[in-house]
Design a protein around this motif. Structure first.
Motif, PDB file in Angstrom:
ATOM      1  N   THR A 151      13.107  -3.668   0.418  1.00 24.28           N
ATOM      2  CA  THR A 151      11.918  -3.260  -0.231  1.00 24.28           C
ATOM      3  C   THR A 151      11.244  -4.071  -1.027  1.00 24.28           C
ATOM      4  OG1 THR A 151      13.080  -1.218  -0.061  1.00 24.28           O
ATOM      5  CG2 THR A 151      11.094  -1.035  -1.586  1.00 24.28           C
ATOM      6  N   TRP A 152       9.804  -4.308  -0.705  1.00 21.12           N
ATOM      7  CA  TRP A 152       9.011  -5.165  -1.785  1.00 21.12           C
ATOM      8  C   TRP A 152       7.962  -4.395  -2.594  1.00 21.12           C
ATOM      9  CZ3 TRP A 152      11.104  -6.015   2.855  1.00 21.12           C
ATOM     10  CH2 TRP A 152      11.847  -7.146   2.953  1.00 21.12           C
ATOM     11  N   VAL A 153       7.650  -4.677  -3.714  1.00 23.99           N
ATOM     12  CA  VAL A 153       6.353  -4.247  -4.525  1.00 23.99           C
ATOM     13  C   VAL A 153       5.405  -5.397  -4.615  1.00 23.99           C
ATOM     14  CG1 VAL A 153       7.783  -2.603  -5.920  1.00 23.99           C
ATOM     15  CG2 VAL A 153       7.508  -4.998  -6.848  1.00 23.99           C
ATOM     16  N   GLY A 192      -7.621  -5.520  -7.360  1.00 22.01           N
ATOM     17  CA  GLY A 192      -7.612  -3.946  -7.624  1.00 22.01           C
ATOM     18  C   GLY A 192      -6.671  -3.120  -6.350  1.00 22.01           C
ATOM     19  N   PHE A 193      -6.442  -3.829  -5.439  1.00 24.02           N
ATOM     20  CA  PHE A 193      -5.466  -3.064  -4.281  1.00 24.02           C
ATOM     21  C   PHE A 193      -3.794  -3.689  -4.521  1.00 24.02           C
ATOM     22  CE2 PHE A 193      -9.501  -3.142  -2.765  1.00 24.02           C
ATOM     23  CZ  PHE A 193      -9.536  -1.992  -1.824  1.00 24.02           C
ATOM     24  N   GLU A 194      -3.172  -2.900  -4.592  1.00 26.02           N
ATOM     25  CA  GLU A 194      -1.534  -3.142  -4.635  1.00 26.02           C
ATOM     26  C   GLU A 194      -0.750  -2.634  -3.185  1.00 26.02           C
ATOM     27  OE1 GLU A 194       0.332  -1.532  -7.823  1.00 26.02           O
ATOM     28  OE2 GLU A 194      -0.823  -2.764  -9.224  1.00 26.02           O
ATOM     29  N   ARG A 195       0.096  -3.721  -2.720  1.00 25.89           N
ATOM     30  CA  ARG A 195       0.756  -3.409  -1.483  1.00 25.89           C
ATOM     31  C   ARG A 195       2.068  -3.222  -1.728  1.00 25.89           C
ATOM     32  NH1 ARG A 195      -2.135  -8.470  -0.769  1.00 25.89           N
ATOM     33  NH2 ARG A 195      -3.563  -8.490   1.215  1.00 25.89           N
ATOM     34  N   GLY A 196       2.565  -2.316  -0.826  1.00 31.92           N
ATOM     35  CA  GLY A 196       4.007  -2.094  -1.053  1.00 31.92           C
ATOM     36  C   GLY A 196       4.531  -2.130   0.571  1.00 31.92           C
ATOM     37  N   LEU A 197       5.959  -2.883   0.597  1.00 34.50           N
ATOM     38  CA  LEU A 197       6.699  -2.804   1.699  1.00 34.50           C
ATOM     39  C   LEU A 197       7.870  -2.407   1.965  1.00 34.50           C
ATOM     40  CD1 LEU A 197       6.640  -4.299   4.790  1.00 34.50           C
ATOM     41  CD2 LEU A 197       7.037  -6.379   3.596  1.00 34.50           C
ATOM     42  N   SER A 198       8.320  -1.936   3.008  1.00 35.79           N
ATOM     43  CA  SER A 198       9.816  -1.475   3.031  1.00 35.79           C
ATOM     44  C   SER A 198      10.171  -1.775   4.553  1.00 35.79           C
ATOM     45  CB  SER A 198       9.707   0.190   2.798  1.00 35.79           C
ATOM     46  OG  SER A 198      11.057   0.500   3.252  1.00 35.79           O
ATOM     47  N   ILE A 199      11.208  -2.438   4.755  1.00 34.70           N
ATOM     48  CA  ILE A 199      11.728  -2.671   6.162  1.00 34.70           C
ATOM     49  C   ILE A 199      13.339  -1.928   6.107  1.00 34.70           C
ATOM     50  CG2 ILE A 199      12.290  -4.122   8.017  1.00 34.70           C
ATOM     51  CD1 ILE A 199       9.921  -6.026   6.392  1.00 34.70           C
ATOM     52  N   LEU A 215      -0.519  -7.540   6.730  1.00 39.94           N
ATOM     53  CA  LEU A 215       0.664  -7.499   6.559  1.00 39.94           C
ATOM     54  C   LEU A 215       1.731  -7.190   7.692  1.00 39.94           C
ATOM     55  CD1 LEU A 215       2.782  -8.150   4.341  1.00 39.94           C
ATOM     56  CD2 LEU A 215       2.486  -5.946   3.547  1.00 39.94           C
ATOM     57  N   MET A 216       1.368  -6.235   8.409  1.00 39.19           N
ATOM     58  CA  MET A 216       1.967  -5.641   9.542  1.00 39.19           C
ATOM     59  C   MET A 216       2.007  -6.470  10.802  1.00 39.19           C
ATOM     60  SD  MET A 216       3.600  -3.151  11.103  1.00 39.19           S
ATOM     61  CE  MET A 216       3.263  -1.669  10.394  1.00 39.19           C
ATOM     62  N   GLN A 273       5.839  -8.957  -5.561  1.00 43.11           N
ATOM     63  CA  GLN A 273       6.544  -9.641  -4.731  1.00 43.11           C
ATOM     64  C   GLN A 273       5.843 -10.298  -3.443  1.00 43.11           C
ATOM     65  OE1 GLN A 273       9.415  -6.729  -4.706  1.00 43.11           O
ATOM     66  NE2 GLN A 273      11.108  -8.013  -5.476  1.00 43.11           N
ATOM     67  N   ILE A 274       4.720  -9.487  -3.119  1.00 38.94           N
ATOM     68  CA  ILE A 274       3.870  -9.770  -1.760  1.00 38.94           C
ATOM     69  C   ILE A 274       2.720 -10.639  -2.297  1.00 38.94           C
ATOM     70  CG2 ILE A 274       2.619  -8.758   0.042  1.00 38.94           C
ATOM     71  CD1 ILE A 274       4.574  -6.516  -0.411  1.00 38.94           C
ATOM     72  N   ARG A 275       2.794 -11.988  -2.237  1.00 35.43           N
ATOM     73  CA  ARG A 275       1.714 -12.910  -2.790  1.00 35.43           C
ATOM     74  C   ARG A 275       1.856 -13.887  -1.574  1.00 35.43           C
ATOM     75  NH1 ARG A 275      -0.384  -9.677  -6.174  1.00 35.43           N
ATOM     76  NH2 ARG A 275       0.401  -9.677  -8.244  1.00 35.43           N
ATOM     77  N   GLY A 276       0.710 -14.422  -1.468  1.00 32.93           N
ATOM     78  CA  GLY A 276       0.484 -15.490  -0.452  1.00 32.93           C
ATOM     79  C   GLY A 276       1.429 -16.720  -0.686  1.00 32.93           C
ATOM     80  N   GLY A 277       1.989 -17.289   0.066  1.00 36.48           N
ATOM     81  CA  GLY A 277       3.190 -18.204  -0.152  1.00 36.48           C
ATOM     82  C   GLY A 277       4.427 -17.828  -0.849  1.00 36.48           C
ATOM     83  N   MET A 278       4.582 -16.648  -1.139  1.00 35.73           N
ATOM     84  CA  MET A 278       5.908 -16.341  -1.977  1.00 35.73           C
ATOM     85  C   MET A 278       6.954 -15.934  -0.748  1.00 35.73           C
ATOM     86  SD  MET A 278       6.079 -13.126  -4.847  1.00 35.73           S
ATOM     87  CE  MET A 278       5.278 -14.007  -6.029  1.00 35.73           C
ATOM     88  N   ARG A 279       8.172 -16.142  -1.160  1.00 33.63           N
ATOM     89  CA  ARG A 279       9.213 -15.913  -0.154  1.00 33.63           C
ATOM     90  C   ARG A 279       9.662 -14.615   0.060  1.00 33.63           C
ATOM     91  NH1 ARG A 279      11.899 -20.813   1.464  1.00 33.63           N
ATOM     92  NH2 ARG A 279      11.272 -22.512  -0.040  1.00 33.63           N
ATOM     93  N   LEU A 280       9.861 -14.167   1.452  1.00 35.96           N
ATOM     94  CA  LEU A 280      10.267 -12.693   1.525  1.00 35.96           C
ATOM     95  C   LEU A 280      11.602 -12.597   0.689  1.00 35.96           C
ATOM     96  CD1 LEU A 280       8.088 -12.959   4.055  1.00 35.96           C
ATOM     97  CD2 LEU A 280       9.548 -11.218   5.130  1.00 35.96           C
ATOM     98  N   VAL A 281      12.497 -13.377   1.029  1.00 30.86           N
ATOM     99  CA  VAL A 281      13.619 -13.191   0.626  1.00 30.86           C
ATOM    100  C   VAL A 281      14.296 -14.765   0.049  1.00 30.86           C
ATOM    101  CG1 VAL A 281      16.209 -12.813   1.159  1.00 30.86           C
ATOM    102  CG2 VAL A 281      14.556 -11.806   2.542  1.00 30.86           C
ATOM    103  N   GLN A 282      14.847 -14.575  -1.003  1.00 32.64           N
ATOM    104  CA  GLN A 282      15.447 -15.936  -1.767  1.00 32.64           C
ATOM    105  C   GLN A 282      16.347 -16.540  -0.871  1.00 32.64           C
ATOM    106  OE1 GLN A 282      17.410 -15.162  -5.400  1.00 32.64           O
ATOM    107  NE2 GLN A 282      16.629 -17.046  -6.545  1.00 32.64           N
ATOM    108  N   ASN A 283      15.819 -18.016  -0.842  1.00 35.32           N
ATOM    109  CA  ASN A 283      16.578 -18.746   0.034  1.00 35.32           C
ATOM    110  C   ASN A 283      16.380 -18.654   1.661  1.00 35.32           C
ATOM    111  OD1 ASN A 283      18.194 -19.734  -2.074  1.00 35.32           O
ATOM    112  ND2 ASN A 283      19.661 -18.185  -1.869  1.00 35.32           N
TER     113      ASN A 283
END
Lengths: 140, 199
Positions: free
Chosen positions: A63-65, A90-97, A47-48, A68-78
């Motif tokens: 911030t993403w949970v 079994g693994f959960e990612r979290g992201l904050s920028i 991810l980094m 919201q972090i899936r292959g092909g999913m948009r980072l931000v709407q539009n």
């Protein structure tokens, strides 16, 4: 030698061997933990690196949970930007920028990624791995 | 001294056949249990040792590949129109150019596999083994996208890796399998493709 003596000897021997047996199971648990940590580490770095591969201006703050972090999913709407991540059960990612500004200009973007999971194939305690990085605005 | 009577002597403490048989059975049970335990320990130890080697080799390979991809660049004179070919991935090899030293020397690095082992070769040097006989499956391919942004868009190139290591060995002594599935992004190369870094 009576039967009682033999049984006592067998009991003592079992007590001596018990820690040895336990040490092997703890070794196997350690290997499993290393395996899981390696997977979590890969997930975080993946991810980094994909964010670091983007031009500075394109990296959005937010911030993403995990959902919201899936292959092909948009980072931000539009936004045309999509996540390119490998699915991991079994693994959960979290992201904050977050943007770090000085003199009214965004100098850095701080990327904070966390990966959490339940150890021992979902039966163990919750564990997590965190990696942070700074993206510099090279156009300044 | 009291004379020893044969009838008295024969009734003195001794070992009966039944007692001997019980002792033999218990001894056999003990020896059987111990043998099973020790062979179990030996198997667990061998499996643990092999699993550790598999994890180490997998980590070693990924660290090498990631570090090389961080330093990946376009080779001199490379036609930017063919940017998707900056990393070449075949069934048995993966190659790209990278900065090989602090002086900015650009060399080609190639990862080669024969389906069981994996080697890394820089330029025309001798291949160095990274994984020896522990690959169960390995595939790599390049992925890319053009993000529609102002101008000609933003290019992003990556390597998609899927590998399974370990699992080989004698029955009952097979190592734990290590699955490596990840995407590796050559950040420097991507920035170069998008004009953020000079070639």
């Amino acid at each position: 030698m009576s039967l009682v003596e033999i049984l006592v000897a067998a009991g003592v021997l079992s007590l001596i061997l018990l820690p040895v047996a336990l040490s092997f199971s703890s070794g196997a648990r350690g290997i499993q933990m290393t395996h899981e940590e390696m997977t979590a580490h890969q997930a975080a770095i993946e991810l980094m690196e994909q964010l670091q591969s983007l031009p500075f201006a394109l990296v959005p703050a937010g911030t993403w949970v995990n959902d919201q972090i899936r292959g092909g999913m948009r980072l931000v709407q539009n936004s045309p930007l999509t996540f390119q991540v490998t699915p991991l059960d079994g693994f959960e990612r979290g992201l904050s920028i977050t943007e770090l500004s000085k003199d009214g200009r965004v100098r850095f973007k701080k990327i904070d990624i966390s990966v959490s999971w339940k150890g021992q194939d979902g039966k163990g305690p919750a564990r997590s791995f965190r990696v942070k990085g700074l993206l510099a605005n090279e156009t300044l | 001294m009291r004379p020893c009577n044969l009838a008295t002597w024969s009734r003195r403490a001794g070992i009966t056949l039944v007692e001997i048989l019980i002792v033999v059975v218990i001894a056999v049970l003990l020896i059987g249990t111990l043998t099973t335990l020790f062979s179990g320990f030996r198997r667990s130890f061998a499996k643990g040792e092999e699993s550790t080697v598999v994890i180490q080799e997998g980590g070693f390979f990924l660290a090498h590949l990631r570090n090389d991809l961080i330093n990946a660049v376009l080779p001199p004179g490379f036609d930017q129109a063919d940017w998707q070919k900056a990393i070449v991935a075949d069934a048995d090899s993966l190659s790209f150019s990278l900065y090989a030293d602090a002086q900015g020397t650009i060399e080609t690095v190639t990862y080669m596999t024969d389906g069981k082992s994996l080697k890394r070769m820089v330029k025309n040097g001798s291949p160095k083994p990274l994984i020896e006989g522990r690959i169960a499956s390995l595939s790599w391919k390049t992925g890319w996208e053009v993000i529609p942004t102002p101008g000609s868009g933003t290019r992003r190139l990556w390597v998609e890796l899927s590998a399974t290591l370990g699992g080989q060995g004698k029955p009952g002594m097979t190592s734990k399998q290590l699955h490596l599935r990840t995407r590796l992004f050559p950040a420097r190369l991507n920035r170069q493709l998008n004009g953020n870094l000079s070639p």
